[in-house]
Design an enzyme around this catalytic site. Sequence first.
Site, PDB file in Angstrom:
ATOM      1  CB  SER A 147      -0.755   0.002   1.629  1.00 44.90           C
ATOM      2  OG  SER A 147      -1.479   1.340   1.664  1.00 44.90           O
ATOM      3  CE1 TYR A 160      -3.393  -1.481   5.378  1.00 44.66           C
ATOM      4  CE2 TYR A 160      -3.371   0.264   4.719  1.00 44.66           C
ATOM      5  CZ  TYR A 160      -3.566  -1.118   4.028  1.00 44.66           C
ATOM      6  OH  TYR A 160      -4.072  -1.195   3.207  1.00 44.66           O
ATOM      7  CE  LYS A 164      -2.098  -3.821   3.098  1.00 49.14           C
ATOM      8  NZ  LYS A 164      -1.927  -5.136   2.038  1.00 49.14           N
TER       9      LYS A 164
END
Length: 256
Positions: A147, A160, A164
């Site tokens: 991402s 998150y 990633k």
Amino acid sequence: MSILNSFNLEGQVAVITGAGRGLGRAIALAYAEAGADVVCSARTLADVEAVAEEVRALGRRALAVSCDVNDQAQREALVAAAVEGMGKITHLVNNAGGSGPNDPLKMTPADFTAVMEFNVTSAYSLTQLCVPHMRTAGGGNVINITSGAARYIQKHFSAYGTAKAALTHMTKLLAQDFAPDVRVNAIAPGPIRTAALENAAPAAMLETMAKNTPLQRIGEPEDIAAAALYFATPASSWVTGKVIEVDGGAEGSVWG
């Protein structure tokens, strides 16, 4: 050989996680159009059965397998089903993953670990399970869907974004481990117009995101599928350990 013939997956078998909708579905259909047989996996069997039917409509073989990638036994069952049903595995797309924003003063260590498990450990495990089969088949290809959050510096994404970023770096390390017979690359999407994004962001926010993106639009699942097809095919045969940033040219968060 024509350069267009380099974008060919005839005789290949791909396992794709999170294939029931969004990016996973788009990648599954792109691979099928290029000639691959596809094992479509996600937690909701009805979703992947529908995608498998779309793959078959393109003239390719397809399996639909329910799998929660957080569960080691289910990961092992997925790989076993792929080998039994298709005879081999040559490609893996670790697409399943995700997480929402978090408050670093409220998220528990257990919840932080769960985000890492979902986004990083699952990809590590599936790669570990698939690579021996790829080598038996004569070589293989792994693509991790990471991402833009891995490189954006923004509030409320310490879980998150960290996960990633770890997946991105793991991609580069595994590429060294498995070269030359298995290539490992990653794609880092920016905002992509999926049901998940549209449910999370009202129309006005989507307009703001498009305006904040140099190419002035939200990405489409097919944008990611095209990048995946490049990494999956002989067109990128001299590329491993790399990350394509498919984000409309954004150099940071476009949320506003």
